[in-house]
Structures are given as C-alpha cells and as structure tokens.
Design a protein around this motif. Structure first.
Motif, PDB file in Angstrom:
ATOM      1  N   GLY A  11      27.962  19.445  24.625  1.00  0.00           N
ATOM      2  CA  GLY A  11      27.918  20.716  24.156  1.00  0.00           C
ATOM      3  C   GLY A  11      28.501  21.481  25.843  1.00  0.00           C
ATOM      4  N   ILE A  12      28.437  21.186  26.799  1.00  0.00           N
ATOM      5  CA  ILE A  12      29.287  21.713  28.218  1.00  0.00           C
ATOM      6  C   ILE A  12      30.675  22.258  28.090  1.00  0.00           C
ATOM      7  CG2 ILE A  12      28.969  20.931  30.394  1.00  0.00           C
ATOM      8  CD1 ILE A  12      26.345  19.927  30.667  1.00  0.00           C
ATOM      9  N   LEU A  13      31.122  21.074  27.949  1.00  0.00           N
ATOM     10  CA  LEU A  13      32.336  20.261  27.942  1.00  0.00           C
ATOM     11  C   LEU A  13      33.208  21.696  27.117  1.00  0.00           C
ATOM     12  CD1 LEU A  13      33.597  17.019  28.103  1.00  0.00           C
ATOM     13  CD2 LEU A  13      33.102  19.059  29.563  1.00  0.00           C
ATOM     14  N   VAL A  14      32.605  22.060  25.679  1.00  0.00           N
ATOM     15  CA  VAL A  14      32.628  22.466  24.153  1.00  0.00           C
ATOM     16  C   VAL A  14      32.715  24.028  24.937  1.00  0.00           C
ATOM     17  CG1 VAL A  14      31.892  23.722  22.323  1.00  0.00           C
ATOM     18  CG2 VAL A  14      32.338  21.572  22.621  1.00  0.00           C
ATOM     19  N   GLY A  15      31.455  24.370  25.895  1.00  0.00           N
ATOM     20  CA  GLY A  15      30.657  25.967  26.137  1.00  0.00           C
ATOM     21  C   GLY A  15      32.224  25.910  27.032  1.00  0.00           C
ATOM     22  N   CYS A  16      32.238  25.675  28.082  1.00  0.00           N
ATOM     23  CA  CYS A  16      33.440  25.886  29.585  1.00  0.00           C
ATOM     24  C   CYS A  16      34.512  25.824  28.859  1.00  0.00           C
ATOM     25  CB  CYS A  16      33.142  25.154  30.711  1.00  0.00           C
ATOM     26  SG  CYS A  16      31.661  24.255  31.029  1.00  0.00           S
ATOM     27  N   SER A  17      34.706  25.362  27.723  1.00  0.00           N
ATOM     28  CA  SER A  17      36.964  25.405  27.274  1.00  0.00           C
ATOM     29  C   SER A  17      36.794  26.315  26.308  1.00  0.00           C
ATOM     30  CB  SER A  17      37.078  24.239  26.596  1.00  0.00           C
ATOM     31  OG  SER A  17      35.823  23.690  25.994  1.00  0.00           O
ATOM     32  N   THR A  18      35.815  27.226  25.830  1.00  0.00           N
ATOM     33  CA  THR A  18      36.056  28.372  25.205  1.00  0.00           C
ATOM     34  C   THR A  18      36.728  29.495  25.474  1.00  0.00           C
ATOM     35  OG1 THR A  18      34.060  28.907  25.147  1.00  0.00           O
ATOM     36  CG2 THR A  18      34.466  26.998  22.999  1.00  0.00           C
ATOM     37  N   ARG A  23      43.285  35.606  27.422  1.00  0.00           N
ATOM     38  CA  ARG A  23      43.125  37.354  27.205  1.00  0.00           C
ATOM     39  C   ARG A  23      43.270  37.155  25.622  1.00  0.00           C
ATOM     40  NH1 ARG A  23      45.689  37.421  31.649  1.00  0.00           N
ATOM     41  NH2 ARG A  23      44.468  38.148  33.993  1.00  0.00           N
ATOM     42  N   GLU A  24      42.055  38.087  24.928  1.00  0.00           N
ATOM     43  CA  GLU A  24      42.469  37.675  23.658  1.00  0.00           C
ATOM     44  C   GLU A  24      42.282  39.269  23.268  1.00  0.00           C
ATOM     45  OE1 GLU A  24      38.724  36.000  21.615  1.00  0.00           O
ATOM     46  OE2 GLU A  24      38.975  34.545  22.984  1.00  0.00           O
ATOM     47  N   TYR A  25      42.277  40.623  24.101  1.00  0.00           N
ATOM     48  CA  TYR A  25      42.598  41.637  24.214  1.00  0.00           C
ATOM     49  C   TYR A  25      43.968  41.964  24.691  1.00  0.00           C
ATOM     50  CZ  TYR A  25      42.003  41.450  29.604  1.00  0.00           C
ATOM     51  OH  TYR A  25      42.244  41.885  30.788  1.00  0.00           O
ATOM     52  N   ALA A  26      44.582  43.100  23.981  1.00  0.00           N
ATOM     53  CA  ALA A  26      46.159  43.627  24.015  1.00  0.00           C
ATOM     54  C   ALA A  26      45.983  44.573  25.567  1.00  0.00           C
ATOM     55  CB  ALA A  26      46.520  44.169  22.954  1.00  0.00           C
ATOM     56  N   PRO A  47      40.388  37.334  32.295  1.00  0.00           N
ATOM     57  CA  PRO A  47      40.138  37.095  30.838  1.00  0.00           C
ATOM     58  C   PRO A  47      38.845  37.732  30.176  1.00  0.00           C
ATOM     59  CG  PRO A  47      39.802  34.987  31.941  1.00  0.00           C
ATOM     60  CD  PRO A  47      40.003  36.387  33.124  1.00  0.00           C
ATOM     61  N   GLY A  48      39.098  37.841  28.654  1.00  0.00           N
ATOM     62  CA  GLY A  48      37.634  38.071  27.578  1.00  0.00           C
ATOM     63  C   GLY A  48      38.544  38.388  26.873  1.00  0.00           C
ATOM     64  N   GLU A  49      37.472  39.460  25.916  1.00  0.00           N
ATOM     65  CA  GLU A  49      37.776  39.515  24.231  1.00  0.00           C
ATOM     66  C   GLU A  49      38.249  41.033  24.586  1.00  0.00           C
ATOM     67  OE1 GLU A  49      34.388  37.739  22.409  1.00  0.00           O
ATOM     68  OE2 GLU A  49      34.295  35.998  23.146  1.00  0.00           O
ATOM     69  N   LYS A  50      37.265  41.426  24.731  1.00  0.00           N
ATOM     70  CA  LYS A  50      37.330  43.236  24.462  1.00  0.00           C
ATOM     71  C   LYS A  50      38.274  44.401  26.065  1.00  0.00           C
ATOM     72  CE  LYS A  50      33.882  43.226  20.969  1.00  0.00           C
ATOM     73  NZ  LYS A  50      32.937  44.556  20.330  1.00  0.00           N
ATOM     74  N   LYS A  63      40.151  62.661  38.662  1.00  0.00           N
ATOM     75  CA  LYS A  63      40.488  61.886  37.533  1.00  0.00           C
ATOM     76  C   LYS A  63      40.677  61.081  37.627  1.00  0.00           C
ATOM     77  CE  LYS A  63      43.697  62.148  33.992  1.00  0.00           C
ATOM     78  NZ  LYS A  63      45.425  62.541  33.010  1.00  0.00           N
ATOM     79  N   ARG A  64      39.452  60.445  36.935  1.00  0.00           N
ATOM     80  CA  ARG A  64      39.799  58.107  37.290  1.00  0.00           C
ATOM     81  C   ARG A  64      39.834  58.286  36.016  1.00  0.00           C
ATOM     82  NH1 ARG A  64      34.137  57.861  41.445  1.00  0.00           N
ATOM     83  NH2 ARG A  64      35.622  58.381  43.331  1.00  0.00           N
ATOM     84  N   CYS A  65      40.127  56.658  35.752  1.00  0.00           N
ATOM     85  CA  CYS A  65      40.343  55.541  34.381  1.00  0.00           C
ATOM     86  C   CYS A  65      40.089  54.425  35.087  1.00  0.00           C
ATOM     87  CB  CYS A  65      41.668  56.294  34.295  1.00  0.00           C
ATOM     88  SG  CYS A  65      42.214  54.820  32.939  1.00  0.00           S
ATOM     89  N   GLN A  66      39.004  54.379  34.087  1.00  0.00           N
ATOM     90  CA  GLN A  66      38.082  52.935  34.376  1.00  0.00           C
ATOM     91  C   GLN A  66      38.454  52.065  33.098  1.00  0.00           C
ATOM     92  OE1 GLN A  66      34.176  53.393  35.064  1.00  0.00           O
ATOM     93  NE2 GLN A  66      33.419  51.815  34.135  1.00  0.00           N
ATOM     94  N   VAL A  67      38.785  50.846  33.640  1.00  0.00           N
ATOM     95  CA  VAL A  67      39.271  49.900  32.935  1.00  0.00           C
ATOM     96  C   VAL A  67      37.714  48.962  32.231  1.00  0.00           C
ATOM     97  CG1 VAL A  67      40.984  48.436  31.590  1.00  0.00           C
ATOM     98  CG2 VAL A  67      41.611  50.165  33.066  1.00  0.00           C
ATOM     99  N   ASN A  68      37.212  48.556  31.247  1.00  0.00           N
ATOM    100  CA  ASN A  68      36.472  47.604  31.551  1.00  0.00           C
ATOM    101  C   ASN A  68      36.789  46.948  30.132  1.00  0.00           C
ATOM    102  OD1 ASN A  68      34.445  49.044  32.816  1.00  0.00           O
ATOM    103  ND2 ASN A  68      33.747  50.340  30.930  1.00  0.00           N
ATOM    104  N   VAL A  69      36.300  45.206  31.223  1.00  0.00           N
ATOM    105  CA  VAL A  69      36.511  44.050  29.896  1.00  0.00           C
ATOM    106  C   VAL A  69      35.671  43.266  29.386  1.00  0.00           C
ATOM    107  CG1 VAL A  69      37.904  42.193  30.026  1.00  0.00           C
ATOM    108  CG2 VAL A  69      39.105  43.714  31.027  1.00  0.00           C
TER     109      VAL A  69
END
Length: 168
Positions: A11-18, A23-26, A47-50, A63-69
């Motif tokens: 469980g630990i290994l699977v949780g750490c390797s997923t 980067r799942e985002y463009a 890295p991240g999903e969204k 003027k600020r442009c904020q990038v959230n992951v």
C-alpha cells in the motif's frame, strides 16, 4: 502478521508511486494573455493533475497572473507600475521570492532560482506619466529552484508585456 505487514508495504509503495512526479496538465502557452515558452514555464511548475490560471488586478497599477497546480499557488507573474525614481532595489522589497537576488550589471533586473524582477524599458503608456513598469516572476512551487529558467521566463514575459496593450 507477515501478510498484514506485506499489505501495508504494498500500500505504501503503490501510494508513493502513483503520479507523484508527473504532470497530468498541459502547460499554458500564455500567462494571462502574455505569450511565454511552455518548455521554460514547465520547468518552474510542480507535478500535478490540474492547472488553473487566474488574473487578479488588486489595484489599477498592479496586474497579477496566478498559476495554481492542484489548488496551490505555484507561480505568480506580475506587472506593476511604480513611481519614477523607485529603483529596482526598492521594488524588490515587495517580492518575497527575489530575496538574495543577483542584480544585473545594468541594474534593470535581478533574479534568483525562485523569482525575478525586471524594469520594462520599452513602455511609456499614456495615463501612467510619472510611473515605471516592472515585471516580476515569483515561483512558489515546493522544490523548484532554477535560476536559468527564471531568467529566461522573465525575459520572455517582459518582451510579451512590451508588445501588449499594457504598453501600447
């Protein structure tokens, strides 16, 4: 007992390797309308999903442009008008990610691995007489520290701002 221990380890290994380093985002091609090189920007994002890019204009001079992951602030690109005479050292105090930055020989920009600030030389917008425009990049992503990418991104971003409606 051995089976339970084996299950916990699996469980630990699977949780750490997923997807922890993926980067799942463009990567965006622009920061709130200012084109940038995606290869350079991607080096400064975690890295991240969204990914979400939001423009924030807290005052008419900023003027600020904020990038959230994944809902966390990863990077902020800024355009800020400061009174003529305010040097880059004074402006830098407003940007925490440029602490201990290296000032360029011409004193128009400074950078670190987590931030950069640049005076926009080719910008004389009507309505901002008596003010000088500065651009900034601040990297907040954990574990990101790349002075070469930051220096390239501030250059691209500043050039984009100079040719945008902000300076025309």
């Amino acid at each position: 007992m051995k089976i339970a221990t084996a299950c916990v380890l699996v469980g630990i290994l699977v949780g750490c390797s997923t997807g922890s380093d993926e980067r799942e985002y463009a990567t965006p091609k622009a920061l709130c309308g200012v084109p940038v090189e995606t290869g350079v920007l991607s080096k400064l994002l975690p890295p991240g999903e969204k990914i979400a890019v939001q423009e924030r204009n807290p005052t008419p001079h900023r003027k600020r442009c904020q990038v959230n992951v994944d809902g966390r602030v990863a990077l902020i690109a800024s355009q800020e008008w400061w009174e003529d005479g305010d040097g880059i050292d004074i402006v830098a105090d407003a940007f925490p990610q440029v602490k201990s930055a290296q000032l360029t020989d011409d004193s128009t920009s400074l950078h670190t691995g987590t931030g950069a600030l640049r005076k926009v030389e080719a910008c004389d917008k009507a309505g901002y007489s008596g003010y000088t425009l500065f651009t900034a990049i601040q990297v907040y992503a954990d574990g990101v520290d790349d002075s070469v990418a930051v220096r390239k991104l501030i250059g691209d971003y500043t050039t984009g701002v100079e040719t945008s409606a902000t300076c025309r």
